[in-house]
Design an enzyme around this catalytic site. Structure first.
Site, PDB file in Angstrom:
ATOM      1  N   GLN A 131      50.194 -27.346 -64.490  1.00  0.00           N
ATOM      2  CA  GLN A 131      50.844 -27.899 -63.291  1.00  0.00           C
ATOM      3  C   GLN A 131      52.343 -27.644 -63.232  1.00  0.00           C
ATOM      4  OE1 GLN A 131      49.459 -28.943 -60.612  1.00  0.00           O
ATOM      5  NE2 GLN A 131      47.367 -29.465 -61.220  1.00  0.00           N
ATOM      6  N   ASN A 183      49.209 -33.764 -63.801  1.00  0.00           N
ATOM      7  CA  ASN A 183      48.602 -33.325 -62.540  1.00  0.00           C
ATOM      8  C   ASN A 183      48.538 -34.416 -61.484  1.00  0.00           C
ATOM      9  OD1 ASN A 183      46.741 -33.895 -64.833  1.00  0.00           O
ATOM     10  ND2 ASN A 183      45.242 -34.103 -63.205  1.00  0.00           N
ATOM     11  N   THR A 203      33.966  -8.790 -70.914  1.00  0.00           N
ATOM     12  CA  THR A 203      34.569  -7.792 -70.025  1.00  0.00           C
ATOM     13  C   THR A 203      35.644  -8.452 -69.176  1.00  0.00           C
ATOM     14  OG1 THR A 203      32.504  -6.586 -69.987  1.00  0.00           O
ATOM     15  CG2 THR A 203      34.037  -6.137 -68.171  1.00  0.00           C
ATOM     16  N   GLY A 213      42.542 -22.693 -66.618  1.00  0.00           N
ATOM     17  CA  GLY A 213      43.212 -23.718 -67.419  1.00  0.00           C
ATOM     18  C   GLY A 213      42.276 -24.423 -68.386  1.00  0.00           C
ATOM     19  N   THR A 214      41.061 -24.705 -67.934  1.00  0.00           N
ATOM     20  CA  THR A 214      40.115 -25.432 -68.793  1.00  0.00           C
ATOM     21  C   THR A 214      39.801 -24.607 -70.043  1.00  0.00           C
ATOM     22  OG1 THR A 214      39.175 -26.514 -66.860  1.00  0.00           O
ATOM     23  CG2 THR A 214      37.810 -26.484 -68.845  1.00  0.00           C
ATOM     24  N   CYS A 232      34.552 -40.685 -59.135  1.00  0.00           N
ATOM     25  CA  CYS A 232      33.395 -41.454 -58.702  1.00  0.00           C
ATOM     26  C   CYS A 232      32.210 -41.063 -59.572  1.00  0.00           C
ATOM     27  CB  CYS A 232      33.108 -41.158 -57.240  1.00  0.00           C
ATOM     28  SG  CYS A 232      31.921 -42.285 -56.554  1.00  0.00           S
TER      29      CYS A 232
END
Ligand code: PLP
Length: 394
Positions: free
Chosen positions: A182, A154, A240, A74-75, A328
């Site tokens: 999502q 998400n 590839t 997805g990224t 965090c």
């Protein structure tokens, strides 16, 4: 302490690979190892498998096989869509429209482009996390080259009005990308109905392997590659091909299509029972995005006066996995940008957890969650420094 039961309510983070998906992939790690670009029979076997998978992914999206580009997930699909369209567009001044609640894959791509001088409008959403399509129309400028808006969020699961935005994009002749990572496999997707030009999906969110995904690119879309190399994937994504991964994505897409309506109805029933149980047993609990259309598996709940990280760890100790949207960094817990964008104060955003159910979630899993969660919330509230007068759960 021995954990008596393990319950996984974190399917939006990732899903287990379906046994049938794994079986389909295995030969491509061992006997069927040809490079899909090689012309000998080893290569041809791999090529045929890649093209079968392309057909399956196209079928999941209502697209043509030639419009599917395989990526590493997805990224990468979001990056390829956003950078690829912007770089492919003519003109010196360029403008993108997006929302404040995108996944970091899209949000940070837009922010990186902003640093390079591209204008970006980050549209606000309402208290349920839904964008008003009219805002997209108002944000359009002569130099707008791309509208990129996620389908299902998400963190809270709310769905954006893509069809309406698709019509606005088509009228304005602006490319329209949707991050459907999502929603793919959870609700029906049809690129024609949605009016999108590009769609990102990721295999590991619907029982496929991690590290593989796809970008749908409507025929005629002007897209520059982001990576440079060979002529793979019609010159759109060199490298590839990850044949086992692509085969897994294809099989996962077939299974998603087969099981979608049954899974969606069953999971929605379980999710609704879970939410009703929590709202009845936990004073002041609130479901975020409850007033909007959502994907069937996602529930984001605020438990005021409870630090979500503490609740997450307490539940984990009892075998239940869920997720907090907060990140965090350098020891400080930053509240989720999605929850603050829907109007939660920082304290409530830090007191929220995401529960995401899946294909293998059972009634017994929900029973277990309902048996342990209210008690853990009450226990943490009783020792919370932010404690207000909240009635303990008996
Ligand atoms: N977009 C959304 C909406 C997501 O939820 C995620 C992953 O959580 C991604 C993009 C990134 O996908 P991947 O993990 O395949 O890179």
């Amino acid at each position: 302490m021995t954990i008596t039961r393990r319950v996984y309510f974190d399917h939006n983070a990732t899903t287990p690979v379906d046994r049938e998906v794994l079986e389909a992939m295995l030969p491509y790690f061992s006997t069927e190892y040809g490079n899909a670009s090689s012309i000998h029979s080893f290569g041809q076997g791999s090529r045929a498998a890649v093209e079968r998978a392309r057909g399956a992914v196209a079928a999941l999206l209502g697209a043509k096989p030639s419009e599917i580009v395989f990526t590493s997930g997805g990224t990468e699909s979001d990056n390829l869509a956003i950078f690829g369209v912007v770089e492919g567009a003519p003109g010196a001044r360029k403008h993108i429209i997006t929302t404040q609640i995108e996944h970091s894959a899209a949000l940070n791509s837009c922010q990186a482009l902003a640093k390079r001088g591209i204008d970006v409008t980050f549209l606000a959403v309402n208290r349920d996390g839904v964008l008003d399509a009219a805002e997209v129309k108002r944000a359009l400028r002569p130099e707008t080259v791309l509208i990129t808006i996620m389908h299902a969020n998400n963190e809270i699961g709310t769905l954006q009005p893509l069809e309406e935005i698709g019509r606005i994009a088509a009228e304005a002749d602006v490319w329209f990308h949707a991050d459907a990572v999502q929603s793919a496999g959870k609700i029906p997707l049809d690129v024609e109905k949605l009016g999108v030009d590009l769609i990102s999906i990721s295999a590991h969110k619907f029982y496929g392997p991690k590290g593989v995904g796809a970008l749908y690119v409507r025929t005629g879309t002007k897209l520059e590659p982001v990576f440079h190399g060979g002529h793979h994937e019609r010159d759109r994504r060199p490298g590839t091909e990850n044949v086992p991964g692509i085969v897994g994505l294809g099989r996962a897409a077939e299974l998603a299509l087969e099981k979608l309506s049954e899974d969606a109805a069953r999971v929605a029933r379980l999710r609704d029972r879970f939410e009703q149980g929590i709202l009845a047993a936990v004073p002041d609990a609130r479901v975020n995005g409850a007033g909007a259309a959502r994907v069937p598996n996602t529930s984001n709940i605020s438990f005021p006066e409870v630090a979500s990280e503490s609740l997450l760890i307490a539940l984990d100790l009892k075998g239940m996995a869920c997720s907090s949207g907060s990140a965090c960094s350098s020891g400080a817990v930053t509240p989720s940008h999605v929850l603050t964008a829907i109007g939660l104060c920082a304290a409530d955003a830090r007191a929220s957890l995401r529960f995401s159910l899946g294909r293998h979630t059972t009634e017994a899993d929900v029973d277990y969650a309902l048996a342990i969660l209210p008690g853990e919330v009450a226990r943490l509230r009783s020792i919370s420094p932010e404690k207000k007068k909240v009635a303990p759960v008996s």
